[in-house]
Design an enzyme around this catalytic site. Structure first.
Site, PDB file in Angstrom:
ATOM      1  N   ASP A 150       9.705  -1.710 -29.111  1.00 41.13           N
ATOM      2  CA  ASP A 150       9.417  -1.465 -30.519  1.00 41.13           C
ATOM      3  C   ASP A 150       9.444  -2.753 -31.317  1.00 41.13           C
ATOM      4  OD1 ASP A 150       8.929   0.646 -32.559  1.00 41.13           O
ATOM      5  OD2 ASP A 150      10.654  -0.335 -33.466  1.00 41.13           O
ATOM      6  N   HIS A 177       5.806   1.649 -29.454  1.00 36.26           N
ATOM      7  CA  HIS A 177       5.292   1.069 -30.694  1.00 36.26           C
ATOM      8  C   HIS A 177       3.807   0.839 -30.445  1.00 36.26           C
ATOM      9  CE1 HIS A 177       5.478  -1.711 -34.264  1.00 36.26           C
ATOM     10  NE2 HIS A 177       4.378  -2.166 -33.673  1.00 36.26           N
ATOM     11  N   ASP A 303      12.799   5.282 -38.677  1.00 36.74           N
ATOM     12  CA  ASP A 303      12.448   3.871 -38.470  1.00 36.74           C
ATOM     13  C   ASP A 303      13.225   2.994 -39.452  1.00 36.74           C
ATOM     14  OD1 ASP A 303      11.323   1.552 -37.509  1.00 36.74           O
ATOM     15  OD2 ASP A 303       9.334   1.903 -38.358  1.00 36.74           O
ATOM     16  N   GLY A 322       8.865  -3.172 -43.271  1.00 33.99           N
ATOM     17  CA  GLY A 322       9.935  -2.220 -43.001  1.00 33.99           C
ATOM     18  C   GLY A 322      10.765  -1.843 -44.208  1.00 33.99           C
TER      19      GLY A 322
END
Length: 426
Positions: A150, A177, A303, A322
């Protein structure tokens, strides 16, 4: 310590008003007017709702290597604050857990530093970026839940094919991912009208669906359990739906932010809205909601990706990808989905607890006699605002700050022990 939870609304497969008795870390009785053993702690839920502890199969705790962003202790505390009793941590760390020694150290630290259950994914390939597979049999024996790269994904088809064969041989999942780097082409936002309006390079949606199509073909050929992380496009939903119909062993997750936001919600050049995959078009978001409802998407995962304030500054061009999600996920989804009538509380518990636990073989996700006492107690009736000052995560990078929500977590119990109590934070 034995515990009696009294005067609760117990929500699982059925909903009833009553009590829960916990002894030696397990649920031993469910019913009304249960008597507390002499040595029991009593928690008066006072009409609050008790749910199975939430399960998040996709978090980033950043330790070792990036402890300015998060640590195992702060990440686990944030998860408990959000009602999660079990999480699965990704391996994009330094050092990468791509060998038994580093994996063993990491698993041991997860156990000592976290007040919740932390399952650990190991790397698919050495260092994440290479084409050299790790030793899957040894890593699984050392405690790896499955294998993921990931953060970068596997770019080479032959490497992914061999990885799937290796993982299938030891009955472990490949957790993918999905991102063709060549098709991303240095983009920072979804390719579309918002990217044009802001003058930013866009990420083509096929960077996800093209690699997903490859992987589903390989998964069908190898028989591996293939788990698709953070699905974000309409085309990906269609691919997964077709693969499931063919009998491919595929599970998939969607994040709260991709379910609740699309690129039309981006207010401007604000790095808090930069994530990977990016917020897509409204049609993609609606397709995700449809996929969740019809079972194409199996579960919701946060996530959770904490960053420092400096890393999230500077707009889309320079901010890190993110956002954090552990402490906001349940309340956001309960408010937007359950209170609106789009789904039931039972549905949400399924997507955030029972189904992820079942998909990954975790001892969680149910309130029943003999089950581990992993429980979340929530106030579903009192509104509050999401405030970064309340976060236990080091990361405050969220586009949902200031939003009014319902579903505040009051207590989180793990094996009967208190991992989070709101009263302790006051």
């Amino acid at each position: 310590m034995n515990t009696l939870i009294k005067n609760a609304i117990v929500a699982d497969r059925h909903i009833f008003k009553g009590d829960i008795l916990i002894q030696d870390g397990r649920i031993t009785a469910l019913g009304e007017h249960l008597a507390a053993p002499a040595d029991a702690r009593v928690i008066d839920a006072a009409g609050a709702t008790v749910m199975p502890g939430l399960v998040d199969v996709h978090v980033h705790f950043r330790e070792p290597g990036f402890t300015d962003k998060e640590t195992i202790a702060t990440g686990a505390a944030a998860a408990a604050h959000g009602g999660f009793t079990t999480v699965c941590a990704m391996p994009n760390l330094n050092p990468v857990p791509d060998n038994v020694a580093d994996l063993t150290k990491l698993i041991a630290k997860n156990r000592t530093d976290a007040k919740i259950h932390v399952a650990q994914f190991a790397a698919i390939t050495e260092g994440l970026h290479s084409t050299t597979l790790t030793d899957y049999a040894a890593m699984k024996q050392a405690g790896a839940l499955g294998f993921s790269n990931d953060g970068v994904g596997v770019q080479d088809a032959a490497t992914m094919y061999n990885a799937m064969k290796g993982a299938a041989a030891v009955d472990a999942p490949i957790v993918a991912h999905i991102e063709d780097i060549g098709l991303v082409n240095h983009g920072v936002i979804n390719q579309g009208q918002k990217a044009k309006a802001l003058g930013l390079p866009g990420i083509n949606h096929v960077s996800e669906s093209a690699q997903l199509a490859r992987d589903l073909t390989l998964a069908e050929a190898t028989g591996v359990h293939y788990h698709a992380c953070h699905i974000s496009t309409k085309q990906s939903i269609e691919l997964i739906r077709d693969a499931k119909a063919r009998g491919v062993h595929v599970t998939a997750e969607a994040t709260p932010h991709h379910l609740l936001l699309d690129d039309g919600h981006i207010p401007g050049d604000d790095g808090m809205f930069k994530m990977n995959p990016p917020l897509r078009a409204e049609a993609d978001r609606l397709a995700l909601m449809d996929g969740l409802r019809d079972g194409t998407i199996d579960m919701i995962a946060t996530d959770h990706a904490p960053h420092t304030a400096e890393e999230k500054s500077g707009g889309f061009a320079h901010a890190a990808f993110g956002i954090v999600g552990s402490e906001t996920a349940f309340a956001l989804l309960y408010t937007s989905f359950v209170r609106s009538g789009w789904c039931t509380l039972k549905d949400l518990i399924g997507w955030m607890s029972t189904k992820p636990a079942d998909a990954f073989g975790l001892s969680a996700g149910r309130i029943s006699i003999g089950a581990p006492a992993d429980l979340t107690i929530v106030d579903l009736d009192t509104p509050y605002q999401i405030d970064a000052n309340d976060f236990l995560s080091k990361g405050h990078n969220s586009p949902f700050l200031g939003r009014q929500v319902y579903g505040r977590v009051l207590w989180t119990l793990v094996d009967g022990s208190v991992a989070y109590a709101k009263e302790d934070q006051q």
